[in-house]
Enzyme design. Sequence first.
Site, PDB file in Angstrom:
ATOM      1  N   THR A   1      -5.136   7.241  -6.781  1.00  0.00           N
ATOM      2  CA  THR A   1      -4.703   8.645  -6.964  1.00  0.00           C
ATOM      3  C   THR A   1      -4.978   9.356  -5.624  1.00  0.00           C
ATOM      4  O   THR A   1      -5.446   8.879  -5.045  1.00  0.00           O
ATOM      5  CB  THR A   1      -5.646   9.166  -8.117  1.00  0.00           C
ATOM      6  OG1 THR A   1      -7.120   9.202  -7.522  1.00  0.00           O
ATOM      7  CG2 THR A   1      -5.775   8.346  -9.406  1.00  0.00           C
TER       8      THR A   1
ATOM      9  N   ALA B   1     -10.235   6.852  -6.066  1.00  0.00           N
ATOM     10  CA  ALA B   1     -10.724   8.444  -6.149  1.00  0.00           C
ATOM     11  C   ALA B   1     -10.783   9.137  -5.092  1.00  0.00           C
ATOM     12  O   ALA B   1     -11.819   8.491  -4.059  1.00  0.00           O
ATOM     13  CB  ALA B   1     -11.870   8.576  -7.192  1.00  0.00           C
TER      14      ALA B   1
ATOM     15  N   ILE C   1     -13.997   4.958  -3.275  1.00  0.00           N
ATOM     16  CA  ILE C   1     -13.685   6.129  -2.813  1.00  0.00           C
ATOM     17  C   ILE C   1     -12.456   6.345  -1.662  1.00  0.00           C
ATOM     18  O   ILE C   1     -12.867   5.535  -0.780  1.00  0.00           O
ATOM     19  CB  ILE C   1     -15.075   6.781  -2.047  1.00  0.00           C
ATOM     20  CG1 ILE C   1     -16.145   6.503  -3.366  1.00  0.00           C
ATOM     21  CG2 ILE C   1     -15.202   8.023  -1.870  1.00  0.00           C
ATOM     22  CD1 ILE C   1     -15.607   7.090  -4.724  1.00  0.00           C
ATOM     23  N   LYS C   2     -11.801   7.193  -1.851  1.00  0.00           N
ATOM     24  CA  LYS C   2     -10.631   7.298  -0.788  1.00  0.00           C
ATOM     25  C   LYS C   2     -11.000   8.204   0.131  1.00  0.00           C
ATOM     26  O   LYS C   2     -11.146   9.413  -0.107  1.00  0.00           O
ATOM     27  CB  LYS C   2      -9.487   7.713  -1.817  1.00  0.00           C
ATOM     28  CG  LYS C   2      -8.111   7.381  -1.179  1.00  0.00           C
ATOM     29  CD  LYS C   2      -7.184   7.526  -1.966  1.00  0.00           C
ATOM     30  CE  LYS C   2      -5.522   7.192  -1.529  1.00  0.00           C
ATOM     31  NZ  LYS C   2      -4.531   7.666  -2.402  1.00  0.00           N
ATOM     32  N   VAL C   3     -11.031   8.041   1.203  1.00  0.00           N
ATOM     33  CA  VAL C   3     -11.700   8.753   2.258  1.00  0.00           C
ATOM     34  C   VAL C   3     -10.537   8.892   3.603  1.00  0.00           C
ATOM     35  O   VAL C   3      -9.834   7.943   3.765  1.00  0.00           O
ATOM     36  CB  VAL C   3     -12.740   8.043   2.833  1.00  0.00           C
ATOM     37  CG1 VAL C   3     -13.221   8.760   4.267  1.00  0.00           C
ATOM     38  CG2 VAL C   3     -13.861   8.199   1.686  1.00  0.00           C
TER      39      VAL C   3
END
Length: 218
Positions: free
Chosen positions: A27, A56, A82-84
């Site tokens: 996402t 996310a 965790i999308k960074v």
Amino acid sequence: MKFFIDSANVDEIREAASWGIVSGVTTNPSLVAKEGRDFVEVLKEILQIVDGPVSAEVLSLDAEGMIREGEPLAALSDRINIKVPMTTEGLKAVHHFAKKGIPTNVTLVFSANQALMAARAGATYVSPFIGRLDDINHDGSQLIGQIAEIFDLHGIETEIIAASIRNPVHVTLAAQSGAHIATMPFKVMQQMAKHPLTDQGIERFLADWEKAKQHQKA
Ligand code: E4P
């Protein structure tokens, strides 16, 4: 190469998952904004539908903020990554998450060096954006090939997610270039499944069977 769906729409995620081809979900803030729903609620529903990794994305620009946002999201499930964003602050956050065993997806990767740095910081996934590179007259799939070659040469286990996929040709090129995963909109999945000769073939079989029906006993 595995398929992830790039979407925050639970109906399309459910439909694609029912085809048995979805190994994970990505996402991003734009996709979540399009749904006009609570982010955490959406993530919880996605986790129920797909039995695989779910990305996310955090919105903070500093590592501290990324960690503050990311930790509660990671607490939802060990399948959340965790999308960074690929910045030096993002690298700090990835390093922190890696030490805590929290998976990460470094997004907005546009060069091989960025991918290598993200991998060395401990990223689980890197997401080079094919479509956005093609949009500015660069070769997105060539970048995938370069990263795959470097990771292979140096025994790097970080997985490459070919992202920003706009059409079925991008998917084929990502697979040929060595991406581990391609994440794509539902529409691209629908396009990939179609072929005019398949449709014509079905029509012809059905028409021929109409003629043969009279000879069938049951
Ligand atoms: C990847 O994880 C991103 O969410 C996505 O692929 C971006 O695609 P776009 O360039 O079509 O917005």
